[in-house]
Write a protein that holds these residues in place. Structure first.
Motif, PDB file in Angstrom:
ATOM      1  N   ALA A 130      -1.924   6.822   8.340  1.00  0.00           N
ATOM      2  CA  ALA A 130      -1.025   5.671   8.520  1.00  0.00           C
ATOM      3  C   ALA A 130      -0.353   5.723   9.896  1.00  0.00           C
ATOM      4  CB  ALA A 130       0.023   5.654   7.411  1.00  0.00           C
ATOM      5  N   TYR A 131       0.079   6.915  10.287  1.00  0.00           N
ATOM      6  CA  TYR A 131       0.729   7.057  11.589  1.00  0.00           C
ATOM      7  C   TYR A 131      -0.235   6.730  12.724  1.00  0.00           C
ATOM      8  CZ  TYR A 131       3.052   9.299  15.559  1.00  0.00           C
ATOM      9  OH  TYR A 131       3.626   9.548  16.786  1.00  0.00           O
ATOM     10  N   GLU A 132      -1.460   7.207  12.640  1.00  0.00           N
ATOM     11  CA  GLU A 132      -2.446   6.956  13.696  1.00  0.00           C
ATOM     12  C   GLU A 132      -2.783   5.472  13.807  1.00  0.00           C
ATOM     13  OE1 GLU A 132      -6.914   8.534  15.018  1.00  0.00           O
ATOM     14  OE2 GLU A 132      -5.847   9.448  13.332  1.00  0.00           O
ATOM     15  N   CYS A 133      -2.910   4.803  12.672  1.00  0.00           N
ATOM     16  CA  CYS A 133      -3.215   3.364  12.692  1.00  0.00           C
ATOM     17  C   CYS A 133      -2.079   2.567  13.319  1.00  0.00           C
ATOM     18  CB  CYS A 133      -3.475   2.865  11.273  1.00  0.00           C
ATOM     19  SG  CYS A 133      -5.047   3.385  10.574  1.00  0.00           S
ATOM     20  N   TYR A 134      -0.838   2.880  12.952  1.00  0.00           N
ATOM     21  CA  TYR A 134       0.292   2.120  13.464  1.00  0.00           C
ATOM     22  C   TYR A 134       0.578   2.431  14.930  1.00  0.00           C
ATOM     23  CZ  TYR A 134       3.805  -1.191  11.875  1.00  0.00           C
ATOM     24  OH  TYR A 134       4.517  -2.343  11.634  1.00  0.00           O
ATOM     25  N   SER A 135       0.142   3.601  15.392  1.00  0.00           N
ATOM     26  CA  SER A 135       0.378   3.967  16.790  1.00  0.00           C
ATOM     27  C   SER A 135      -0.436   3.114  17.754  1.00  0.00           C
ATOM     28  CB  SER A 135       0.047   5.449  17.006  1.00  0.00           C
ATOM     29  OG  SER A 135       0.913   6.265  16.242  1.00  0.00           O
ATOM     30  N   ASN A 136      -1.535   2.536  17.269  1.00  0.00           N
ATOM     31  CA  ASN A 136      -2.358   1.665  18.111  1.00  0.00           C
ATOM     32  C   ASN A 136      -1.748   0.261  18.093  1.00  0.00           C
ATOM     33  OD1 ASN A 136      -4.338   0.224  19.463  1.00  0.00           O
ATOM     34  ND2 ASN A 136      -6.038   1.318  18.470  1.00  0.00           N
ATOM     35  N   LYS A 137      -0.854   0.013  19.038  1.00  0.00           N
ATOM     36  CA  LYS A 137      -0.066  -1.229  19.025  1.00  0.00           C
ATOM     37  C   LYS A 137      -0.925  -2.477  19.178  1.00  0.00           C
ATOM     38  CE  LYS A 137       2.639   0.462  22.264  1.00  0.00           C
ATOM     39  NZ  LYS A 137       2.321   1.910  22.169  1.00  0.00           N
ATOM     40  N   GLY A 161       4.319  -8.789   3.566  1.00  0.00           N
ATOM     41  CA  GLY A 161       2.907  -9.180   3.578  1.00  0.00           C
ATOM     42  C   GLY A 161       2.136  -8.442   4.658  1.00  0.00           C
ATOM     43  N   GLY A 162       2.797  -8.196   5.806  1.00  0.00           N
ATOM     44  CA  GLY A 162       2.143  -7.455   6.869  1.00  0.00           C
ATOM     45  C   GLY A 162       1.860  -6.012   6.466  1.00  0.00           C
ATOM     46  N   LEU A 163       2.794  -5.375   5.776  1.00  0.00           N
ATOM     47  CA  LEU A 163       2.571  -3.996   5.335  1.00  0.00           C
ATOM     48  C   LEU A 163       1.450  -3.918   4.302  1.00  0.00           C
ATOM     49  CD1 LEU A 163       6.128  -2.374   5.034  1.00  0.00           C
ATOM     50  CD2 LEU A 163       4.393  -2.049   6.817  1.00  0.00           C
ATOM     51  N   GLU A 164       1.353  -4.908   3.435  1.00  0.00           N
ATOM     52  CA  GLU A 164       0.266  -4.912   2.447  1.00  0.00           C
ATOM     53  C   GLU A 164      -1.095  -4.987   3.140  1.00  0.00           C
ATOM     54  OE1 GLU A 164       1.199  -8.173  -0.064  1.00  0.00           O
ATOM     55  OE2 GLU A 164       2.924  -7.161  -1.020  1.00  0.00           O
ATOM     56  N   ARG A 165      -1.188  -5.833   4.178  1.00  0.00           N
ATOM     57  CA  ARG A 165      -2.443  -5.905   4.939  1.00  0.00           C
ATOM     58  C   ARG A 165      -2.675  -4.622   5.738  1.00  0.00           C
ATOM     59  NH1 ARG A 165      -0.970 -11.356   4.848  1.00  0.00           N
ATOM     60  NH2 ARG A 165       0.573 -11.056   6.505  1.00  0.00           N
ATOM     61  N   PHE A 166      -1.586  -3.990   6.175  1.00  0.00           N
ATOM     62  CA  PHE A 166      -1.735  -2.741   6.914  1.00  0.00           C
ATOM     63  C   PHE A 166      -2.336  -1.653   6.026  1.00  0.00           C
ATOM     64  CE2 PHE A 166       0.125   1.462   7.805  1.00  0.00           C
ATOM     65  CZ  PHE A 166      -0.455   1.696   9.040  1.00  0.00           C
ATOM     66  N   VAL A 167      -1.904  -1.575   4.763  1.00  0.00           N
ATOM     67  CA  VAL A 167      -2.452  -0.562   3.850  1.00  0.00           C
ATOM     68  C   VAL A 167      -3.953  -0.777   3.683  1.00  0.00           C
ATOM     69  CG1 VAL A 167      -2.419   0.289   1.478  1.00  0.00           C
ATOM     70  CG2 VAL A 167      -0.261  -0.201   2.650  1.00  0.00           C
ATOM     71  N   GLN A 168      -4.385  -2.013   3.555  1.00  0.00           N
ATOM     72  CA  GLN A 168      -5.817  -2.289   3.455  1.00  0.00           C
ATOM     73  C   GLN A 168      -6.547  -1.876   4.731  1.00  0.00           C
ATOM     74  OE1 GLN A 168      -6.203  -6.456   2.489  1.00  0.00           O
ATOM     75  NE2 GLN A 168      -5.064  -6.277   0.568  1.00  0.00           N
ATOM     76  N   PHE A 169      -5.931  -2.174   5.855  1.00  0.00           N
ATOM     77  CA  PHE A 169      -6.522  -1.795   7.136  1.00  0.00           C
ATOM     78  C   PHE A 169      -6.638  -0.273   7.253  1.00  0.00           C
ATOM     79  CE2 PHE A 169      -6.209  -0.572  11.574  1.00  0.00           C
ATOM     80  CZ  PHE A 169      -7.158  -1.390  12.178  1.00  0.00           C
ATOM     81  N   ALA A 170      -5.583   0.453   6.835  1.00  0.00           N
ATOM     82  CA  ALA A 170      -5.593   1.915   6.910  1.00  0.00           C
ATOM     83  C   ALA A 170      -6.658   2.513   5.994  1.00  0.00           C
ATOM     84  CB  ALA A 170      -4.211   2.459   6.554  1.00  0.00           C
ATOM     85  N   ARG A 171      -6.872   1.909   4.834  1.00  0.00           N
ATOM     86  CA  ARG A 171      -7.933   2.396   3.937  1.00  0.00           C
ATOM     87  C   ARG A 171      -9.293   2.289   4.610  1.00  0.00           C
ATOM     88  NH1 ARG A 171      -6.027  -1.237  -1.099  1.00  0.00           N
ATOM     89  NH2 ARG A 171      -4.225  -0.010  -1.838  1.00  0.00           N
ATOM     90  N   GLU A 172      -9.569   1.148   5.223  1.00  0.00           N
ATOM     91  CA  GLU A 172     -10.857   0.952   5.902  1.00  0.00           C
ATOM     92  C   GLU A 172     -10.983   1.905   7.087  1.00  0.00           C
ATOM     93  OE1 GLU A 172     -13.306  -0.961   4.857  1.00  0.00           O
ATOM     94  OE2 GLU A 172     -12.071  -1.540   3.125  1.00  0.00           O
ATOM     95  N   TYR A 173      -9.884   2.105   7.763  1.00  0.00           N
ATOM     96  CA  TYR A 173      -9.904   3.022   8.903  1.00  0.00           C
ATOM     97  C   TYR A 173     -10.209   4.450   8.438  1.00  0.00           C
ATOM     98  CZ  TYR A 173      -8.204   5.654  12.934  1.00  0.00           C
ATOM     99  OH  TYR A 173      -8.114   6.528  14.005  1.00  0.00           O
TER     100      TYR A 173
END
Length: 224
Positions: A90-97, A205-217
């Motif tokens: 999660a930290y690595e995904c969010y670090s990519n602004k 809503g943005g955090l919910e999409r972020f969790v999906q993005f992090a799973r794929e990542y």
């Protein structure tokens, strides 16, 4: 008929009295004449000088009031979500602004400065209560805490600051807390009361999409 004078009153006094002249501090009685009374000269002068001093007093000057500068309102928004990905992912995904617009619907673009990796240009474009708004700002990432905290503050443009915190819930899950503070733009001040719950819904809503993005990542990252 000649008036008779008695006592020390002289003819001169009688003539002066006939002409309307009297002596200070004395009452003079003459037949067929009114009584004359002169106030002390010092009393007359003291009153006239007092009135003169009063008339010469200047009115105090009143400084013009300066217009009050408007005080802009700040609001705090927050959102929390449980994510079934490790804190490190999660930290690595969010670090990519520059990837943030993929899950935050109101952020249209984020451009990292080539010569300053900790500084980025953000653009916001969204329709809020039937009003299309567009803002931009330059932000600096503060010193992060790896796998725990990312925080920033704006340098120019729309005033804001915020932080993302990551709390481990186990080897493969974490809790993510997002907080954002911003200065309400003047164009949105009439709807400031409704703005906070509206933006908190967008953040959630943005955090919910972020969790999906992090799973794929996480699926794409080779397991060590």
């Amino acid at each position: 008929m000649t008036a008779m004078l008695s006592g020390p009153t002289s003819l001169t006094c009688f003539v002066r009295a006939r002409k309307g002249v009297s002596f200070p501090h004395q009452k003079h009685h003459f037949p067929g004449r009114a009584t004359f009374l002169n106030p002390p000269l010092s009393s007359v002068m003291s009153r006239s000088s007092a009135y003169g001093r009063m008339s010469m007093k200047k009115k105090p000057k009143i400084a013009p009031r300066k217009p009050l500068s408007p005080v802009m309102e700040w609001q705090d928004c927050s959102s929390v979500i449980e994510a079934d990905v490790p804190c490190s992912v999660a930290y690595e995904c969010y670090s990519n602004k520059e990837l943030i617009p993929k899950w935050m619907p109101f952020i249209s673009s984020v451009e990292v400065q080539k010569d300053k990796p900790d500084v980025s240009r953000w653009s916001l474009k969204y329709e809020i209560f039937g009003r299309y708004v567009e803002f931009s700002w330059l932000a600096r990432n503060m010193q992060p805490i790896p796998n725990q905290k990312i925080h920033w503050r704006s340098l120019e443009g729309l005033s804001n600051r915020g932080a993302v915190r990551f709390y481990p819930r186990g080897p493969s899950s974490c809790r993510i807390e997002l907080t954002v503070s911003y200065e309400v733009p003047e164009i949105l001040s009439p709807i400031a009361a409704a703005l906070k719950p509206f933006l908190e819904g967008l953040l959630q809503g943005g955090l919910e999409r972020f969790v999906q993005f992090a799973r794929e990542y996480e699926k794409k990252v080779p397991q060590s």
